[in-house]
Design a protein around this motif. Structure first.
Motif, PDB file in Angstrom:
ATOM      1  N   UNK A 193       1.007  -1.244   0.033  1.00 51.72           N
ATOM      2  CA  UNK A 193      -0.039  -0.016  -0.047  1.00 51.72           C
ATOM      3  C   UNK A 193       0.862   1.123   0.007  1.00 51.72           C
ATOM      4  N   UNK A 194       0.595   2.550  -0.634  1.00 56.21           N
ATOM      5  CA  UNK A 194       1.156   3.645  -0.590  1.00 56.21           C
ATOM      6  C   UNK A 194       1.032   4.254   0.782  1.00 56.21           C
ATOM      7  N   UNK A 195       2.059   4.858   1.209  1.00 59.52           N
ATOM      8  CA  UNK A 195       2.153   5.645   2.256  1.00 59.52           C
ATOM      9  C   UNK A 195       1.299   7.092   2.120  1.00 59.52           C
ATOM     10  N   UNK A 196       1.205   7.861   2.702  1.00 56.20           N
ATOM     11  CA  UNK A 196       0.489   9.286   2.809  1.00 56.20           C
ATOM     12  C   UNK A 196       1.017  10.113   1.662  1.00 56.20           C
ATOM     13  N   UNK A 197       2.396  10.311   1.685  1.00 58.85           N
ATOM     14  CA  UNK A 197       2.910  10.956   0.717  1.00 58.85           C
ATOM     15  C   UNK A 197       2.651  10.500  -0.838  1.00 58.85           C
TER      16      UNK A 197
END
Length: 199
Positions: free
Chosen positions: A166-170
């Protein structure tokens, strides 16, 4: 590394905007440039390349970006007169013959399972290439260029579906910026078309 390579490769929408007046006689507007810049910053947020780690190989990636931009512009140039399927087929044939001399140095015997995957990838690539050519033949470069960055979004989605990453917040903010840039350009274009129709 991979992130640096992708960030460098994705200069090609900029190159498309720069070369479009020379090859096609199409001039971009400020809104298209904003969309391209916004999309590129989104790519940087997703990939976060290490600029200090670049070497001379970055030049070859930049050259690849130039080739992609030129290919897309030539596709648009030909797309109005030639069937997109024909352009895609001839492009594949030319690329195959151009890469054929390298085959003995990299050949690996494939298992039936791997051969099936390669065949599936070939079909998907042929379809996507034909659809891209069809799109380029129907819309100006200033509209199409910002949408090139959506490839990054789909790469992240596929990475999640296949690898569970999953991608992080950035990265998520970068994806939102990429999508927002494309929507911004399309909205501006729609408003401009609507204004012309009302005149």
């Amino acid at each position: 590394d991979y992130a640096n390579a992708i960030a460098i490769l994705y200069v090609y929408p900029f190159l498309m905007m720069i070369l479009a007046p020379l090859i096609l006689g199409e001039k971009g507007n400020i809104y298209a440039w904003i969309g391209v810049l916004g999309g590129f910053f989104g790519v940087l947020c997703v990939m976060r390349p290490d600029i200090s780690n670049l070497d001379y190989n970055a030049f070859f990636i930049l050259l690849a970006g130039l080739m992609v931009a030129t290919q897309m512009l030539v596709n648009r140039l030909l797309g109005g007169d030639i069937d997109p399927f024909v352009i895609s087929m001839w492009g594949s044939i030319i690329a195959s013959f151009a890469l054929l001399p390298l085959l003995p140095f990299v050949w690996v015997t494939l298992t039936p399972h791997q051969l099936g995957i390669v065949g599936l990838m070939a079909c998907i690539t042929a379809l996507s290439q034909t659809m891209m050519i069809a799109g380029m033949s129907r819309a100006p470069v200033s509209l199409m260029a910002p949408f090139a960055y959506t490839e990054i979004i789909f790469a992240v989605i596929i990475g999640f579906l296949i690898f569970g990453s999953l991608p992080d917040i950035t990265a998520a903010l970068g994806m939102i910026l990429i999508m927002g840039s494309g929507i911004f350009v399309e909205r501006i274009r729609s408003q401009q078309l609507s204004h012309k129709e009302n005149l």
